[in-house]
Design a protein around this motif. Sequence first.
Motif, mmCIF file in Angstrom:
data_model
loop_
_atom_site.group_PDB
_atom_site.id
_atom_site.type_symbol
_atom_site.label_atom_id
_atom_site.label_comp_id
_atom_site.label_asym_id
_atom_site.label_seq_id
_atom_site.Cartn_x
_atom_site.Cartn_y
_atom_site.Cartn_z
ATOM 1 N N SER A 31 0.825 -1.078 -0.449
ATOM 2 C CA SER A 31 -0.312 -0.046 0.091
ATOM 3 C C SER A 31 0.857 1.415 0.135
ATOM 4 N N LEU A 32 1.580 1.075 0.732
ATOM 5 C CA LEU A 32 3.044 2.344 0.496
ATOM 6 C C LEU A 32 3.641 2.838 -0.586
ATOM 7 N N CYS A 33 3.747 1.547 -1.158
ATOM 8 C CA CYS A 33 4.542 1.251 -2.514
ATOM 9 C C CYS A 33 3.828 1.901 -3.887
ATOM 10 N N LEU A 34 2.775 1.457 -3.269
ATOM 11 C CA LEU A 34 1.139 1.901 -4.240
ATOM 12 C C LEU A 34 1.043 3.720 -4.287
ATOM 13 N N ARG A 35 1.223 3.836 -3.104
ATOM 14 C CA ARG A 35 0.659 6.047 -2.268
ATOM 15 C C ARG A 35 1.757 6.118 -3.323
ATOM 16 N N SER A 36 3.349 6.333 -3.070
ATOM 17 C CA SER A 36 4.603 6.723 -3.025
ATOM 18 C C SER A 36 4.744 6.562 -4.743
ATOM 19 N N GLY A 37 3.751 5.985 -5.681
ATOM 20 C CA GLY A 37 4.187 5.265 -6.942
ATOM 21 C C GLY A 37 5.741 4.769 -7.361
ATOM 22 N N ASN A 38 5.694 3.310 -6.000
ATOM 23 C CA ASN A 38 6.740 2.728 -6.244
ATOM 24 C C ASN A 38 6.103 1.177 -7.116
ATOM 25 N N ALA A 39 6.368 0.018 -7.587
ATOM 26 C CA ALA A 39 6.040 -1.047 -7.961
ATOM 27 C C ALA A 39 6.909 -1.790 -6.536
ATOM 28 N N MET A 67 -4.812 -8.738 -4.041
ATOM 29 C CA MET A 67 -3.836 -7.541 -4.594
ATOM 30 C C MET A 67 -4.457 -7.548 -6.144
ATOM 31 N N HIS A 68 -3.900 -8.794 -6.476
ATOM 32 C CA HIS A 68 -3.545 -8.517 -8.468
ATOM 33 C C HIS A 68 -4.688 -8.848 -8.403
ATOM 34 N N GLU A 69 -5.746 -9.392 -7.513
ATOM 35 C CA GLU A 69 -7.797 -9.782 -7.951
ATOM 36 C C GLU A 69 -7.959 -8.350 -8.426
ATOM 37 N N VAL A 70 -7.666 -7.256 -7.385
ATOM 38 C CA VAL A 70 -7.821 -5.828 -7.406
ATOM 39 C C VAL A 70 -7.296 -5.046 -8.113
ATOM 40 N N LEU A 71 -5.909 -5.382 -8.404
ATOM 41 C CA LEU A 71 -5.265 -4.689 -9.746
ATOM 42 C C LEU A 71 -6.134 -5.483 -10.665
ATOM 43 N N GLY A 72 -6.489 -6.258 -10.804
ATOM 44 C CA GLY A 72 -6.847 -6.903 -12.524
ATOM 45 C C GLY A 72 -8.178 -6.079 -12.922
ATOM 46 N N GLY A 73 -9.383 -6.340 -11.619
ATOM 47 C CA GLY A 73 -10.338 -5.518 -11.797
ATOM 48 C C GLY A 73 -10.007 -4.098 -11.967
ATOM 49 N N LEU A 74 -9.051 -3.469 -12.027
ATOM 50 C CA LEU A 74 -9.461 -2.156 -12.545
ATOM 51 C C LEU A 74 -8.772 -1.780 -13.704
ATOM 52 N N GLY A 75 -8.312 -2.770 -14.465
ATOM 53 C CA GLY A 75 -7.021 -2.685 -15.295
ATOM 54 C C GLY A 75 -5.678 -2.185 -15.140
ATOM 55 N N ILE A 76 -5.316 -2.309 -14.379
ATOM 56 C CA ILE A 76 -4.160 -2.227 -14.133
ATOM 57 C C ILE A 76 -2.838 -3.268 -13.814
ATOM 58 N N PRO A 77 -1.945 -3.303 -14.436
ATOM 59 C CA PRO A 77 -1.049 -4.259 -14.464
ATOM 60 C C PRO A 77 -0.290 -5.288 -13.127
ATOM 61 N N THR A 78 -0.899 -5.983 -12.961
ATOM 62 C CA THR A 78 -0.703 -6.899 -11.681
ATOM 63 C C THR A 78 0.859 -6.842 -11.127
ATOM 64 N N ASP A 79 2.001 -6.521 -12.682
ATOM 65 C CA ASP A 79 2.875 -6.753 -12.359
ATOM 66 C C ASP A 79 3.231 -5.812 -11.181
ATOM 67 N N ILE A 80 3.027 -5.266 -11.124
ATOM 68 C CA ILE A 80 3.544 -3.949 -10.125
ATOM 69 C C ILE A 80 4.084 -4.777 -8.777
ATOM 70 N N ILE A 81 3.199 -5.399 -8.689
ATOM 71 C CA ILE A 81 3.370 -6.406 -7.159
ATOM 72 C C ILE A 81 3.879 -7.737 -7.148
ATOM 73 N N GLN A 82 4.982 -7.611 -6.707
ATOM 74 C CA GLN A 82 5.292 -9.386 -7.215
ATOM 75 C C GLN A 82 5.978 -9.570 -5.721
ATOM 76 N N LEU A 83 5.601 -11.318 -5.938
ATOM 77 C CA LEU A 83 6.084 -11.510 -5.330
ATOM 78 C C LEU A 83 6.921 -13.253 -5.581
ATOM 79 N N LEU A 84 7.656 -12.610 -4.898
ATOM 80 C CA LEU A 84 8.892 -13.729 -4.992
ATOM 81 C C LEU A 84 9.038 -15.710 -3.974
ATOM 82 N N ASP A 85 9.317 -16.397 -4.225
ATOM 83 C CA ASP A 85 9.503 -17.648 -3.562
ATOM 84 C C ASP A 85 10.426 -17.851 -2.671
ATOM 85 N N PRO A 86 10.559 -18.044 -1.632
ATOM 86 C CA PRO A 86 10.376 -17.636 -0.084
ATOM 87 C C PRO A 86 12.215 -18.447 0.188
#
Length: 416
Positions: free
Chosen positions: A130-138, A158-177
């Motif tokens: 949320s902080l990254c999105l609000r500050s313009g960061n991926a 979060m990806h479902e929300v972004l996709g529903g708004l037509g925003i690239p879901t790749d702006i949030i990536q979760l890596l393997d642990p």
Amino acid sequence: MTQTLAQLKAVKEASRYMVNIGNRESAKILLALADALEANIDIILEANAKDLSRMDEENPNYDRLKLTTERIKDIASDTRNVAKLTYYPGRKMESRVLPNGLELRKVRVPLGVVGVIYEARPNVTVDVASLCLRSGNAVVLKGSKDAHDSNVTLVKIMHEVLGGLGIPTDIIQLLDPSHDAADELMAAVDYVDVLIPRGSQRLIKAVRDQAKVPVIETGAGVVHTYFDVDGDLEIATKVVDNAKTRRVSVCNALDCLVIHKDRLGDLPKLAKVLGEKGVEIYADERAYEALKASYPSELLKEAQETDFGREFLSMKMAVKTVDDLEGALDHIYRYSLKHSEAIVTDNEETAARFQNEVDAACVYVNAPTSFTDGGQFGLGAEIGISTQKLHARGPMALKELTSYKWLIRGNGQIRK
């Protein structure tokens, strides 16, 4: 190309979208995300229960890992609060016109791609995003295996929300642990602009030592409170209790009470509430003698040298006796990790000297270190507590997730 590198490349490409996202759209995303979190509480708790089933309840990280209905609602509330905060990208910091007529403006811009490596705290997943999105960061999220089911579920929402708004879901990536994914992230100088570790002292040191990407250190803290010869006992009792027992697993929790030798007579009364709550005390020789007649014997231990400079993250703390303010300053200088430190005193000169000489991100007088928090400082949800001195220090939120650039307008001027 590995899966991790493919994800890093994708988030770098998607970050170009973020510079045009704007104030209203970023707020719209966060409000939709908050609603989605509350609508999916049962699904989130089910995933979190899987994570909790793999961890010993005695592990200090158990409380950090655990989500409840109330905690999820709090995360959603924090997300809504972030949506209301100042949108910094594009804000003018300064401007001037040079003698040759060139117009200069210095404006805030996003850092770009922010990578965060963190441990068993699924709330960080949403706070950071949320902080990254609000500050313009991926953002690239690298959580631990302890919280993986929770993190996967939260990022899916979060990806479902972004996709529903037509925003690239790749702006949030979760890596393997995995450790391999962490190694690739720490070396990703072509894809990640800054890396922020959140977690134990061991994690932060590992990232600092290994990363090629620029790092902002956050999180770990060996926290002290000094009870001065001129301190008020009632205030000290409240401050120490709150700093130690409010929530023991957080980085601003008290680890060591430093006490003036002339206040040892007050130590039993000060520690009474700690004993009632089950705090295990590791006391130096003088403090041990002052407590042994009154403190629960099963909770009182003789301190070893290794107990000082130790981040307990549990219902344990050390007590160190000093002869004077100089001794307190020396002890804190030796063991502090520069997170949060406090003094209880009614002496204004002593308080001023303590705040001036203690090298920490947050230095308190007559208040507990539990206040070191972005929300408490009016910053909204925080991305971490920076313990370094370059770029950001203390609670980091929106402004600290921006840099700046110079914009110059001319009319055909040339340099002679």
